[in-house]
Design a protein around this motif. Sequence first.
Motif, PDB file in Angstrom:
ATOM      1  N   ASP A1327      36.460  41.230  31.316  1.00 48.24           N
ATOM      2  CA  ASP A1327      35.114  41.500  31.807  1.00 48.24           C
ATOM      3  C   ASP A1327      34.580  42.709  31.052  1.00 48.24           C
ATOM      4  O   ASP A1327      35.223  43.211  30.145  1.00 48.24           O
ATOM      5  N   TRP A1328      33.405  43.207  31.488  1.00 49.57           N
ATOM      6  CA  TRP A1328      32.799  44.324  30.776  1.00 49.57           C
ATOM      7  C   TRP A1328      33.723  45.534  30.778  1.00 49.57           C
ATOM      8  O   TRP A1328      33.801  46.294  29.825  1.00 49.57           O
ATOM      9  N   TRP A1329      34.473  45.709  31.868  1.00 52.24           N
ATOM     10  CA  TRP A1329      35.334  46.901  31.965  1.00 52.24           C
ATOM     11  C   TRP A1329      36.462  46.845  30.942  1.00 52.24           C
ATOM     12  O   TRP A1329      36.910  47.883  30.457  1.00 52.24           O
ATOM     13  N   SER A1330      36.945  45.635  30.613  1.00 50.39           N
ATOM     14  CA  SER A1330      38.016  45.542  29.606  1.00 50.39           C
ATOM     15  C   SER A1330      37.472  46.124  28.313  1.00 50.39           C
ATOM     16  O   SER A1330      38.149  46.880  27.601  1.00 50.39           O
ATOM     17  N   LYS A1331      36.218  45.749  28.038  1.00 48.56           N
ATOM     18  CA  LYS A1331      35.576  46.211  26.818  1.00 48.56           C
ATOM     19  C   LYS A1331      35.444  47.734  26.864  1.00 48.56           C
ATOM     20  O   LYS A1331      35.752  48.436  25.906  1.00 48.56           O
ATOM     21  N   TYR A1332      35.036  48.240  28.035  1.00 46.84           N
ATOM     22  CA  TYR A1332      34.809  49.677  28.194  1.00 46.84           C
ATOM     23  C   TYR A1332      36.109  50.457  28.004  1.00 46.84           C
ATOM     24  O   TYR A1332      36.169  51.431  27.256  1.00 46.84           O
ATOM     25  N   PHE A1333      37.172  50.013  28.650  1.00 52.41           N
ATOM     26  CA  PHE A1333      38.430  50.765  28.547  1.00 52.41           C
ATOM     27  C   PHE A1333      38.994  50.675  27.135  1.00 52.41           C
ATOM     28  O   PHE A1333      39.530  51.650  26.609  1.00 52.41           O
ATOM     29  N   ALA A1334      38.845  49.499  26.507  1.00 53.56           N
ATOM     30  CA  ALA A1334      39.321  49.385  25.123  1.00 53.56           C
ATOM     31  C   ALA A1334      38.564  50.370  24.241  1.00 53.56           C
ATOM     32  O   ALA A1334      39.134  51.031  23.373  1.00 53.56           O
ATOM     33  N   SER A1335      37.256  50.503  24.507  1.00 54.36           N
ATOM     34  CA  SER A1335      36.440  51.400  23.674  1.00 54.36           C
ATOM     35  C   SER A1335      36.837  52.853  23.888  1.00 54.36           C
ATOM     36  O   SER A1335      36.847  53.647  22.961  1.00 54.36           O
ATOM     37  N   ILE A1336      37.165  53.174  25.143  1.00 51.93           N
ATOM     38  CA  ILE A1336      37.551  54.558  25.414  1.00 51.93           C
ATOM     39  C   ILE A1336      38.841  54.876  24.681  1.00 51.93           C
ATOM     40  O   ILE A1336      38.990  55.957  24.101  1.00 51.93           O
ATOM     41  N   ASP A1337      39.764  53.912  24.670  1.00 51.96           N
ATOM     42  CA  ASP A1337      41.011  54.154  23.926  1.00 51.96           C
ATOM     43  C   ASP A1337      40.689  54.416  22.464  1.00 51.96           C
ATOM     44  O   ASP A1337      41.222  55.336  21.846  1.00 51.96           O
ATOM     45  N   THR A1338      39.789  53.586  21.920  1.00 51.64           N
ATOM     46  CA  THR A1338      39.421  53.778  20.512  1.00 51.64           C
ATOM     47  C   THR A1338      38.847  55.174  20.314  1.00 51.64           C
ATOM     48  O   THR A1338      39.199  55.881  19.373  1.00 51.64           O
ATOM     49  N   MET A1339      37.969  55.574  21.235  1.00 50.32           N
ATOM     50  CA  MET A1339      37.331  56.872  21.079  1.00 50.32           C
ATOM     51  C   MET A1339      38.383  57.981  21.096  1.00 50.32           C
ATOM     52  O   MET A1339      38.354  58.905  20.272  1.00 50.32           O
ATOM     53  N   LYS A1340      39.327  57.856  22.046  1.00 50.71           N
ATOM     54  CA  LYS A1340      40.339  58.923  22.119  1.00 50.71           C
ATOM     55  C   LYS A1340      41.161  58.933  20.844  1.00 50.71           C
ATOM     56  O   LYS A1340      41.522  59.983  20.324  1.00 50.71           O
ATOM     57  N   GLU A1341      41.457  57.741  20.359  1.00 50.46           N
ATOM     58  CA  GLU A1341      42.260  57.641  19.137  1.00 50.46           C
ATOM     59  C   GLU A1341      41.514  58.343  17.999  1.00 50.46           C
ATOM     60  O   GLU A1341      42.086  59.142  17.259  1.00 50.46           O
ATOM     61  N   GLN A1342      40.207  58.057  17.912  1.00 54.93           N
ATOM     62  CA  GLN A1342      39.426  58.672  16.828  1.00 54.93           C
ATOM     63  C   GLN A1342      39.419  60.193  16.971  1.00 54.93           C
ATOM     64  O   GLN A1342      39.592  60.923  15.999  1.00 54.93           O
ATOM     65  N   ILE A1405      39.755  42.567  21.799  1.00 57.51           N
ATOM     66  CA  ILE A1405      38.614  42.796  22.682  1.00 57.51           C
ATOM     67  C   ILE A1405      37.472  43.385  21.886  1.00 57.51           C
ATOM     68  O   ILE A1405      37.668  44.316  21.125  1.00 57.51           O
ATOM     69  N   ASP A1406      36.288  42.833  22.091  1.00 58.15           N
ATOM     70  CA  ASP A1406      35.131  43.445  21.439  1.00 58.15           C
ATOM     71  C   ASP A1406      34.870  44.789  22.089  1.00 58.15           C
ATOM     72  O   ASP A1406      35.090  44.961  23.277  1.00 58.15           O
ATOM     73  N   GLU A1407      34.358  45.725  21.285  1.00 59.02           N
ATOM     74  CA  GLU A1407      34.189  47.062  21.843  1.00 59.02           C
ATOM     75  C   GLU A1407      32.742  47.501  21.760  1.00 59.02           C
ATOM     76  O   GLU A1407      31.944  46.903  21.061  1.00 59.02           O
ATOM     77  N   LEU A1408      32.451  48.563  22.516  1.00 63.78           N
ATOM     78  CA  LEU A1408      31.146  49.199  22.379  1.00 63.78           C
ATOM     79  C   LEU A1408      31.421  50.635  21.968  1.00 63.78           C
ATOM     80  O   LEU A1408      32.563  51.050  21.833  1.00 63.78           O
ATOM     81  N   LYS A1409      30.368  51.416  21.750  1.00 64.01           N
ATOM     82  CA  LYS A1409      30.589  52.790  21.289  1.00 64.01           C
ATOM     83  C   LYS A1409      30.436  53.709  22.489  1.00 64.01           C
ATOM     84  O   LYS A1409      29.412  53.678  23.159  1.00 64.01           O
ATOM     85  N   VAL A1410      31.457  54.518  22.767  1.00 66.24           N
ATOM     86  CA  VAL A1410      31.324  55.481  23.863  1.00 66.24           C
ATOM     87  C   VAL A1410      31.008  56.833  23.242  1.00 66.24           C
ATOM     88  O   VAL A1410      31.799  57.370  22.479  1.00 66.24           O
ATOM     89  N   TYR A1411      29.810  57.351  23.543  1.00 67.70           N
ATOM     90  CA  TYR A1411      29.447  58.674  23.010  1.00 67.70           C
ATOM     91  C   TYR A1411      29.857  59.734  24.028  1.00 67.70           C
ATOM     92  O   TYR A1411      29.452  59.657  25.180  1.00 67.70           O
ATOM     93  N   PRO A1412      30.639  60.727  23.616  1.00 68.18           N
ATOM     94  CA  PRO A1412      31.028  61.754  24.583  1.00 68.18           C
ATOM     95  C   PRO A1412      29.895  62.722  24.888  1.00 68.18           C
ATOM     96  O   PRO A1412      30.081  63.681  25.601  1.00 68.18           O
ATOM     97  N   LYS A1413      28.701  62.479  24.308  1.00 66.17           N
ATOM     98  CA  LYS A1413      27.572  63.377  24.579  1.00 66.17           C
ATOM     99  C   LYS A1413      26.319  62.517  24.760  1.00 66.17           C
ATOM    100  O   LYS A1413      26.400  61.313  24.828  1.00 66.17           O
TER     101      LYS A1413
END
Length: 1997
Positions: A1327-1342, A1405-1413
């Motif tokens: 669902d959308w949350w899978s996408k959201y959590f996957a994106s957050i992992d990516t962001m933390k990784e970056q 999982i397709d991802e979106l961009k999580v901006y920390p600001k």
Amino acid sequence: MALIVHLKTVSELRGRSDRIAKVTFRGQSFYSRVLENCEDVADFDETFRWPVASSIDKNEMLEIQIFNYSKVFSNKLIGTFRMVLQKVAEENRVKVTDTLMDDNNAILKTSLSMEVRYQATDGTMGSWDDGDFLGDEALQEEEKDSQETDGLLPGSRPSTRTPGEKSFRRAGRSVFSAMKLGKTRSHKEEPQKQDEPAVLEMEDLDHLAIRLGDGLDPDSVSLASVTALTSNVSNKRSKPDIKMEPSAGRPMDYQVSITVIEARQLVGLNMDPVVCVEVGDDKKYTSMKESTNCPYYNEYFVFDFHVSPDVMFDKIIKISVIHSKNLLRSGTLVGSFKMDVGTVYSQPEHQFHHKWAILSDPDDISAGLKGYVKCDVAVVGKGDNIKTPHKANETDEDDIEGNLLLPEGVPAERQWARFYVKIYRAEGLPRMNTSLMANVKKAFIGENKDLVDPYVQVFFAGQKGKTSVQKSSYEPLWNEQVVFTDLFPPLCKRMKVQIRDSDKVNDVAIGTHFIDLRKISNDGDKGFLPTLGPAWVNMYGSTRNYTLLDEHQDLNEGLGEGVSFRARLMLGLAVEILDTSNPELTSSTEVQVEQATPVSESCTGRMEEFFLFGAFLEASMIDRKNGDKPITFEVTIGNYGNEVDGISRPQRPRPRKEPGDEEEVDLIQNSSDDEGDEGGDLASVSSTPPMRPQITDRNYFHLPYLERKPCIYIKSWWPDQRRRLYNANIMDHIADKLEEGLNDVQEMIKTEKSYPERRLRGVLEELSCGCHRFLSLSDKDQGHSSRTKLDRERLKSCMRELESMGQQAKSLRAQVKRHTVRDKLRLCQNFLQKLRFLADEPQHSIPDVFIWMMSNNKRIAYARVPSKDLLFSIVEEELGKDCAKVKTLFLKLPGKRGFGSAGWTVQAKLELYLWLGLSKQRKDFLCGLPCGFEEVKAAQGLGLHSFPPISLVYTKKQVFQLRAHMYQARSLFAADSSGLSDPFARVFFINQSQCTEVLNETLCPTWDQMLVFDNLELYGEAHELRDDPPIIVIEIYDQDTMGKADFMGRTFAKPLVKMADEAYCPPRFPPQLEYYQIYRGNATAGDLLAAFELLQIGPSGKADLPPINGPVDMDRGPIMPVPVGIRPVLSKYRVEVLFWGLRDLKRVNLAQVDRPRVDIECAGKGVQSSLIHNYKKNPNFNTLVKWFEVDLPENELLHPPLNIRVVDCRAFGRYTLVGSHAVSSLRRFIYRPPDRSAPNWNTTVRFLRGYHVLCNGGPSSRPTGEVVVSMEPEVPVKKLETMVKLDATSDAVVKVDVAEEEKEKKKKKKGASDEAEEEEPDESMLDWWSKYFASIDTMKEQLRQHESSGADLEEKEEMDTTEGPKGPMKSKEKSRAAKEEKKKKNQSPGSVQGSEAPEKKKAKIDELKVYPKELESEFDNFEDWLHTFNLLRGKTGDDEDGSTEEERIVGRFKGSLCVYKVPLPEDVAREAGYDPTYGMFQGIPSNDPINVLVRVYVVRATDLHPADINGKADPYIAIKLGKTDIRDKENYISKQLNPIFGKSFDIEASFPMESMLTVAVYDWDLVGTDDLIGETKIDLENRFYSKHRATCGIAQTYSIHGYNIWRDPMKPSQILTRLCKEGKVDGPHFGPHGRVKVANRVFTGPSEIEDENGQKKPTDEHVALSALRHWEDIPRVGCRLVPEHVETRPLLNPDKPGIEQGRLELWVDMFPMDMPAPGTPLDISPRKPKKYELRVIVWNTDEVVLEDDDFFTGEKSSDIFVRGWLKGQQEDKQDTDVHYHSLTGEGNFNWRYLFPFDYLAAEEKIVMSKKESMFSWDETEYKIPARLTLQIWDADHFSADDFLGAIELDLNRFPRGAKTAKQCTMEMATGEVDVPLVSIFKQKRVKGWWPLLARNENDEFELTGKVEAELHLLTAEEAEKNPVGLARNEPDPLEKPNRPDTAFVWFLNPLKSIKYLICTRYKWLIIKIVLALLGLLMLGLFLYSLPGYMVKKLLGA
């Protein structure tokens, strides 16, 4: 120590030529000046001086070479003279006349005559010559001059002068700045040479270098800085300090936020822990968790403070764990952790995030560690913004050791240590009680005792200890030590030592001193423990006039800058690391006080007599409040000179003379006969005679000193610790030079001057020279008896630091390139901080000097000068920076009175000359005064040379004219309620002042006015004034019709001086306009553009001055404009203004704004917008673009600001000002036509921020070939799983679209293999949350990669900068390396090492961009063509009102500007579709109202500020847009600070009326109104119209169904077509096989799409999307498009401005209503937890420890049962039955537990709801980690059960159980061996043996049993289908356990068991009871029968 060579003449030279001499000693050469055209005799008459660090050896040589000087060729050697210094070393003074030798050592006729003198260190020489101290004038002159020859240019040889002339001498100053304020003066008799240029261009440097000898590197030349003051080249004046107000004592807002997440490894059995968090005196507690050693809390606490920074940073944060606290009992402390707030604040981002605090027990220091608490700690001051690392699911296995809550560099294992603070004695205490009280006491008691009862109190790390009270003593003697025990290194930076006066009523502080532990220790490899003294420390505080109520009492507590000396205290500090294994150690950490061994008198240094001299040259700018009474100035040093209770002599006897010291101590007495009686004391004169001030102008008065300047002098006695101050001075000199150089470089970068890198190289060169100089100078006086351990250690560490700094500077110099200047500048700033830190000496010696202005016996204002700045030394570098210089001092009000606007008015400005040194060195104390005076001495000192004068009379005076060219000011302070000011400037020079005219209603006045000051009389020699004019003070005021003018700011300037005999011509004259920074208190308040020249009026009067011509404006009356050569050169510019609209205008004088208009003004020209006829209906303008032409300076830095004003047109032609905005710099709006010839024209256009989008320049010169951006997966299908998804921001071009292959693979795999089961998330599951959590992992990784790459870079830099051998790895690197190792270990076993494992999962999982600001901060506020200007109104707030700029905003103007030179090149304007009405603003959309559907998605909030008393909040969302106000009150989330909202809201709005969206979070309250927690505002209009297309984010892939469905009503191909059309770009041309061509770029990608039913259809959308995702690569119009995203916005609360109240994650979509309607909103509602049931069967136990002893046999046994729970002991604990009397530790149970629970897989947490207490209104939702706890217990019938052991299994990753009991070991649970970890959610069913552990007495784990269990996880549905019974019940019962007989049960054999129980346990008790009963019985019988028996006996019956 110094070697002085006086070269007199060289005679019998041949021929006629220019001659020059070179004198060399110890490799250091000086050049003489050049004697031009001299024949046979060269009369040099020059003195050279070498400061010598070590004594001169007899074999050293002095060499003198004489050359024929040539300007062009190299100099030709005439001859050389060499001399061995044996005789000099013996006799100290040798006169020589001798012949020279040529190259072949042949003797020449030429002879030379000279004198060599050698001064050794104080007192090591035999006898001194009288002349050395108090000699004749000539010698003194010469001596004075020899002091000046020290200015060594780095690597060059300075020219030296004759006694008649002065040099620029500031220890190695660079030539260049010298050139700025004056040229080298040649010898008096010689004809003057042509002026040197004032600002040298680079070409001139070469000539200069030739003249000065060829060693000069052009890099080391300082460039004239923009503020003339920062580069003051004086040798007679020191720099004034611009900032006036003390910033220290003012209170500020602080917020300390602490999240307690969990605790681990707490020591103790089966405890109920509570965490107590304490900051200062505030305490808060978490809830209690029962029966666990690793409780999970996740509770958030906030503490708010409003105190001054000093108080705040000394507060202690204490985190302690308490066991079983409840209402009745306070609980027992398990362990605690302390650190001060300052330590947290000095961390990067002011915070520790997810770190583990180590607990230790303060009462038992030998016990070791008591557990860990994981927490976040952050300290926020006003205006700090904290970047919180993103709060996401904490899945990473915690590496405790690698994440300890300790600052960088503190070792993980801290040891206990004792801190001994030794308090010896104090002196100079103020007479505390008032004289009134004293008289009363005297009357009653009849004796006059000292009226103070002092004791010392020491505060450290939250504890305090105090010494005994010494009754009535001004000179108390304690000899006590206060002992603290704390961990070392302590996490508290300062120790506070306070002398207090003990009093019946309340104790008051007399003085406070802070010991900064960082300054008295060093943690490096060769570091040392904190140590101090024994040394005196000086305490400062309030003034010493004794009133009953002291208004400055705070100062004595250490808040704010002390305004007077209070006392000095002799103390010492030592630290001893404890060996905790030692049994004798007292293990408590209570503070103890014990006796200390006294130290000898002389340990702090020999008492010496010091002499302080001061001369008041000018006293002006005296505030008019003090203008009516006579004024006197008092100077004090310590208590000497203080009129109230000053002392004239130390009370202790003068030190006894030791035999060898005889002459030295009596030096002055013997050498002069001026002091008749007893050693002849000079009586000190510490204050000037009273004098009545005269009026200067309306605000200020001055004292008419004219030619008679009063002097003061004070003798005082202090321990001789000058070496400390000298070393500090050397470092300060290096730091000052470095700072000045860095300011130069910054200024050059700012003003875009050429070659800043050269200047930086020069600065580094100077730095490394300075460091080497320090090494050679600082190591003197090693054998000094009074040097403390700290002196020695500090010297070593300073030498090490400076040596390495010198090397780093050298290697850094080589790396400075054009493009690295900025980075290297930052590194140099670190050097500067380090130098300043090292230069601060913790052991004081001589107290600071205070200058007080007294009027009518009241103390009005003061200045404080550090004594080290005034200290004299014969070595140039050690000299204090203000010693023997004229210093400009501004006196300020004391204490709190100096805060705020009162503190900004100058109380008085003094020009004061000061000199401080040993009395015996005082012959030169007048040497730095401006020349041309006669001394006036007191009666007893007449005719005595060494007696100081009481005043100076100047015989020489020069007359000058000052011209102040006041051009303009910008960004001034708004002083009126309209938000503008009516500014005028007042210029002060000496005792005259003049004002410019008042310009009404502006913050950027252009006065364009020349002020002429005539007949200025300056005292002193003409040439000195030329190099060193007094400073000019410029004050800016706001004219008010009523009352006096308001002060707006102040700045200083130095005039450029022209002497009567100089020509007024370039390059020095006319002067250039420069910017001067205006200060208001400590804050900057604008800039002044002006120039100042001081012209000497010669004998022929004013006729010689350059004429004041130029038009006198008739309209402006007698105002003279700035003359032509000085005012800037103007060109014609056109300013185009885009008027878009006005927003959010507030009311003006209670009336609403109805018909606003915007006026734009720049440099006197301007334009008005069209009128908005009805602001409510449509706030946009109907005419969009207007323009005006204006003359602006060619130099862009001098461009005047542009003013935007909004007025409201009222009836009857009235206007009222609504608000205004000043655009201070036009640079960002300047359009430069592209240079077609440049090859990179495309790129230049890209940089015209925003304009390239508007002005679609002609067809750009395209590179022919096309650029192909491929999107095809060109990789074999197999590898696709591990393919990394690249992000829009990454540079790679190849994009892989995995969607299709995925599906194909799935089909293939379905039958084939089962292996990919785990990684393939099922489409329907996502669902959308899978996408959201996957994106957050990516962001933390970056972020992680970013950090690590940053760290690597840093390390690389370090490696680069530190060449040469380097010690072992730095501690920082060590810890990092250790962490890396740990990480590797902790990666799940079996996973492929490295990056593959995690990425396999990601590609699915397709991802979106999580901006920390905020989104706008990523896209430049969406001001690509539409800018927002805040309109301000009202006065600028000063700090104390706490008002911010936010409150002054009364609305916003939207529009833009474009400034360009006219005429433009033809081709720019003539372009296809050019619309002249829009000028440069082509292609902007229409601004008619438009209806938009706004869809706001609110995901979640984090770290909300608690709003309820319980430390929680009940948040809900409120959204406001225009008239729409949505309050989602029903759906509040109970008691959560991190709520997940997961909601979307649709709002219809019409731009422009409703464009500001406010999303707020409120706290729901049952009663009363709901409180606002915080809100965030989003400007939707800028987003809507932005070229970045922020209406609806572009997704990563295009799909038409599923969780990643395309949200935009327009498909990618439609969006692409539209963008191409709007940008006039050729395309898009879709080709076959998924290709599209846009402009000259070709994009490729998949060409088919699959619908819900799996049918394939051809499509162009994928390639269109790939083109959109790379839109920034399109030439000319490309820009980044906003991707599908979630932004994180800080929540702010207007009541607490500037402090974040939490964050909100959300995103906004906007769809125009005239387009097709969008689909239904995305469903982002929070995931519902899934219901599960965990079935745990406990089969058997084994090897359980045996607790009980058998009654008969004495054998050990246990009655075992097993307890288990999942959510918490209270909620769902379950127990098995008891297996009695197990003799082997075996137990058989066959018992089943059932645990139903709700589980969130994404967060790996169990969700449970329960009421917090019986009074709670509703249930609170908790999320806790899924951990199953199993414990074994020993059942007792009559006492509490005994806990034996436990294990906690994290259901997501726990060790797989062992097959047999034998294989089950303790290491499985402690993680010491690698055991495969399993997750019950994947395995579903697990069976095995697990170890149970407990801690023994030594806190080590031991194995206490093993349990065999089976875990089985089912979903709720499965559990319903397949029910089982609890324990051994139906359905599906478990069979009864087969227990041996010994495990008898109560019912089978009750008697046996009773006998067994009674016998084993209570045998002795029963026997005792029986015996006692028998005894009692006997006694009873005895008493019973006694009477009868006695009767019988008596009666004889």
